[in-house]
Write a protein that holds these residues in place. Sequence first.
Motif, PDB file in Angstrom:
ATOM      1  N   ASN A 197      68.532  17.100 -16.674  1.00  0.00           N
ATOM      2  CA  ASN A 197      66.969  17.147 -16.783  1.00  0.00           C
ATOM      3  C   ASN A 197      66.290  18.245 -17.153  1.00  0.00           C
ATOM      4  OD1 ASN A 197      64.575  15.731 -15.538  1.00  0.00           O
ATOM      5  ND2 ASN A 197      64.625  17.213 -13.977  1.00  0.00           N
ATOM      6  N   ASP A 198      66.617  19.270 -16.917  1.00  0.00           N
ATOM      7  CA  ASP A 198      66.115  20.616 -17.456  1.00  0.00           C
ATOM      8  C   ASP A 198      66.005  20.422 -18.909  1.00  0.00           C
ATOM      9  OD1 ASP A 198      65.927  21.594 -15.040  1.00  0.00           O
ATOM     10  OD2 ASP A 198      67.430  22.992 -14.965  1.00  0.00           O
ATOM     11  N   ILE A 199      67.228  20.257 -19.446  1.00  0.00           N
ATOM     12  CA  ILE A 199      67.275  20.242 -20.990  1.00  0.00           C
ATOM     13  C   ILE A 199      66.181  19.176 -21.570  1.00  0.00           C
ATOM     14  CG2 ILE A 199      68.565  19.370 -23.041  1.00  0.00           C
ATOM     15  CD1 ILE A 199      71.024  20.536 -21.507  1.00  0.00           C
ATOM     16  N   CYS A 200      66.152  17.824 -20.963  1.00  0.00           N
ATOM     17  CA  CYS A 200      65.165  16.870 -21.213  1.00  0.00           C
ATOM     18  C   CYS A 200      63.667  17.469 -21.087  1.00  0.00           C
ATOM     19  CB  CYS A 200      65.352  15.852 -20.230  1.00  0.00           C
ATOM     20  SG  CYS A 200      64.138  14.580 -20.485  1.00  0.00           S
ATOM     21  N   LYS A 201      63.227  18.151 -19.943  1.00  0.00           N
ATOM     22  CA  LYS A 201      62.066  18.773 -19.703  1.00  0.00           C
ATOM     23  C   LYS A 201      61.605  19.648 -21.112  1.00  0.00           C
ATOM     24  CE  LYS A 201      61.373  17.998 -14.841  1.00  0.00           C
ATOM     25  NZ  LYS A 201      61.076  18.644 -13.525  1.00  0.00           N
ATOM     26  N   GLU A 202      62.836  20.404 -21.490  1.00  0.00           N
ATOM     27  CA  GLU A 202      62.587  21.410 -22.473  1.00  0.00           C
ATOM     28  C   GLU A 202      62.221  20.691 -23.827  1.00  0.00           C
ATOM     29  OE1 GLU A 202      66.114  23.759 -22.779  1.00  0.00           O
ATOM     30  OE2 GLU A 202      65.630  24.805 -20.770  1.00  0.00           O
ATOM     31  N   SER A 203      62.666  19.733 -24.112  1.00  0.00           N
ATOM     32  CA  SER A 203      62.348  18.697 -25.115  1.00  0.00           C
ATOM     33  C   SER A 203      60.997  17.869 -25.013  1.00  0.00           C
ATOM     34  CB  SER A 203      63.554  17.739 -25.358  1.00  0.00           C
ATOM     35  OG  SER A 203      64.748  18.363 -25.797  1.00  0.00           O
ATOM     36  N   LYS A 204      60.367  18.052 -23.843  1.00  0.00           N
ATOM     37  CA  LYS A 204      59.065  17.491 -23.609  1.00  0.00           C
ATOM     38  C   LYS A 204      59.284  15.789 -23.651  1.00  0.00           C
ATOM     39  CE  LYS A 204      56.045  21.215 -25.158  1.00  0.00           C
ATOM     40  NZ  LYS A 204      56.694  22.357 -24.852  1.00  0.00           N
ATOM     41  N   ARG A 205      60.332  15.506 -22.945  1.00  0.00           N
ATOM     42  CA  ARG A 205      60.510  14.012 -22.848  1.00  0.00           C
ATOM     43  C   ARG A 205      60.676  13.597 -21.422  1.00  0.00           C
ATOM     44  NH1 ARG A 205      65.574  13.299 -24.187  1.00  0.00           N
ATOM     45  NH2 ARG A 205      66.082  15.192 -24.576  1.00  0.00           N
ATOM     46  N   GLN A 206      60.767  12.429 -21.062  1.00  0.00           N
ATOM     47  CA  GLN A 206      60.648  11.769 -19.718  1.00  0.00           C
ATOM     48  C   GLN A 206      61.878  11.427 -19.395  1.00  0.00           C
ATOM     49  OE1 GLN A 206      58.337  11.808 -17.591  1.00  0.00           O
ATOM     50  NE2 GLN A 206      56.961  13.011 -18.844  1.00  0.00           N
ATOM     51  N   GLY A 207      62.902  10.905 -20.490  1.00  0.00           N
ATOM     52  CA  GLY A 207      63.950  10.181 -19.888  1.00  0.00           C
ATOM     53  C   GLY A 207      65.430  11.133 -20.498  1.00  0.00           C
ATOM     54  N   ILE A 208      66.458  11.245 -19.400  1.00  0.00           N
ATOM     55  CA  ILE A 208      67.402  11.953 -20.059  1.00  0.00           C
ATOM     56  C   ILE A 208      68.469  10.973 -20.891  1.00  0.00           C
ATOM     57  CG2 ILE A 208      69.699  12.896 -18.996  1.00  0.00           C
ATOM     58  CD1 ILE A 208      68.231  13.479 -16.498  1.00  0.00           C
ATOM     59  N   ASN A 209      68.853  11.481 -21.917  1.00  0.00           N
ATOM     60  CA  ASN A 209      69.588  10.713 -22.787  1.00  0.00           C
ATOM     61  C   ASN A 209      71.107  11.370 -22.670  1.00  0.00           C
ATOM     62  OD1 ASN A 209      69.802  12.714 -24.705  1.00  0.00           O
ATOM     63  ND2 ASN A 209      68.025  11.914 -25.740  1.00  0.00           N
ATOM     64  N   ALA A 210      71.968  10.601 -23.377  1.00  0.00           N
ATOM     65  CA  ALA A 210      73.542  11.143 -23.279  1.00  0.00           C
ATOM     66  C   ALA A 210      73.572  12.324 -24.002  1.00  0.00           C
ATOM     67  CB  ALA A 210      74.335   9.925 -24.283  1.00  0.00           C
ATOM     68  N   GLU A 211      72.734  12.697 -25.106  1.00  0.00           N
ATOM     69  CA  GLU A 211      72.810  13.869 -25.801  1.00  0.00           C
ATOM     70  C   GLU A 211      72.291  14.964 -24.826  1.00  0.00           C
ATOM     71  OE1 GLU A 211      71.990  11.311 -27.261  1.00  0.00           O
ATOM     72  OE2 GLU A 211      73.584  11.206 -28.755  1.00  0.00           O
ATOM     73  N   ASP A 212      71.669  14.870 -23.966  1.00  0.00           N
ATOM     74  CA  ASP A 212      71.005  15.924 -22.816  1.00  0.00           C
ATOM     75  C   ASP A 212      72.569  15.971 -21.982  1.00  0.00           C
ATOM     76  OD1 ASP A 212      68.365  15.774 -23.744  1.00  0.00           O
ATOM     77  OD2 ASP A 212      67.901  14.275 -22.513  1.00  0.00           O
ATOM     78  N   VAL A 213      73.136  14.900 -21.755  1.00  0.00           N
ATOM     79  CA  VAL A 213      74.294  15.238 -20.603  1.00  0.00           C
ATOM     80  C   VAL A 213      75.275  16.012 -21.535  1.00  0.00           C
ATOM     81  CG1 VAL A 213      76.200  14.072 -19.597  1.00  0.00           C
ATOM     82  CG2 VAL A 213      73.751  13.098 -19.512  1.00  0.00           C
ATOM     83  N   LEU A 214      75.568  15.771 -22.833  1.00  0.00           N
ATOM     84  CA  LEU A 214      76.500  16.622 -23.420  1.00  0.00           C
ATOM     85  C   LEU A 214      76.082  18.122 -23.720  1.00  0.00           C
ATOM     86  CD1 LEU A 214      77.064  13.907 -26.307  1.00  0.00           C
ATOM     87  CD2 LEU A 214      78.746  14.720 -24.473  1.00  0.00           C
ATOM     88  N   LYS A 215      74.799  18.140 -23.800  1.00  0.00           N
ATOM     89  CA  LYS A 215      74.350  19.613 -23.779  1.00  0.00           C
ATOM     90  C   LYS A 215      74.527  20.249 -22.775  1.00  0.00           C
ATOM     91  CE  LYS A 215      70.619  22.212 -26.057  1.00  0.00           C
ATOM     92  NZ  LYS A 215      69.460  22.293 -26.848  1.00  0.00           N
ATOM     93  N   ALA A 216      74.348  19.768 -21.381  1.00  0.00           N
ATOM     94  CA  ALA A 216      74.495  19.972 -20.182  1.00  0.00           C
ATOM     95  C   ALA A 216      75.945  20.386 -20.049  1.00  0.00           C
ATOM     96  CB  ALA A 216      73.988  19.073 -19.201  1.00  0.00           C
ATOM     97  N   LEU A 217      76.762  19.708 -20.484  1.00  0.00           N
ATOM     98  CA  LEU A 217      78.184  19.972 -20.419  1.00  0.00           C
ATOM     99  C   LEU A 217      78.520  21.673 -20.866  1.00  0.00           C
ATOM    100  CD1 LEU A 217      79.881  16.510 -20.430  1.00  0.00           C
ATOM    101  CD2 LEU A 217      79.961  18.101 -18.481  1.00  0.00           C
ATOM    102  N   GLU A 218      77.952  21.733 -22.182  1.00  0.00           N
ATOM    103  CA  GLU A 218      78.088  22.675 -22.866  1.00  0.00           C
ATOM    104  C   GLU A 218      77.669  23.872 -22.025  1.00  0.00           C
ATOM    105  OE1 GLU A 218      77.252  22.907 -26.990  1.00  0.00           O
ATOM    106  OE2 GLU A 218      77.501  20.849 -27.189  1.00  0.00           O
ATOM    107  N   GLU A 219      76.359  23.636 -21.779  1.00  0.00           N
ATOM    108  CA  GLU A 219      75.477  25.033 -20.895  1.00  0.00           C
ATOM    109  C   GLU A 219      76.383  25.244 -19.487  1.00  0.00           C
ATOM    110  OE1 GLU A 219      71.584  24.645 -19.918  1.00  0.00           O
ATOM    111  OE2 GLU A 219      71.096  24.214 -22.053  1.00  0.00           O
TER     112      GLU A 219
END
Length: 163
Positions: A62-84
């Motif tokens: 969700n934090d990654i999604c907000k940083e990208s100024k988007r409303q919906g979490i997508n699969a790439e956000d989840v993958l990036k979150a796993l990296e973080e």
Amino acid sequence: MSGTAEVDDLPRANIKRVVKKKIAELTKDDPSRKDIAIQREALTAFSESARLFIHYLSATANDICKESKRQGINAEDVLKALEEMEFPELLEPLGTSLNAFRKQNASKKSESKTKSADRKRKSEVELEMQNGNGHHAEDTKEMQDKIGEETKEDENDDIEEDE
């Protein structure tokens, strides 16, 4: 955690199935370990751990999604979150599952488009027949054959797009 189910509780049967499957994979070379019993407390610990992991992963995505100024979490956000979160070992299996899911979804969409196009063509032929613009039996058969050929071409086009 109390004995009553809470909103955040994960289904115990699902947790038990996942744990048993993984244990079976890990002990497949040891014939003495046929069926491992999982105590209720252990199952609760697995369930709570999974719940906490999902909450943490969701918050990070969700934090990654907000940083990208988007409303919906997508699969790439989840993958990036796993990296973080420093879980790189989960990236490959998740990526594989995600690709399989996308392929399956694409083939379902393709089938749906083809069926929809077939229904539309059939309706058009029926409408022509009802409006008196109908054709003789040979012409109708010819039109049906043409619809079948177009459907096969559409399916081949969809397959080529997927590749």
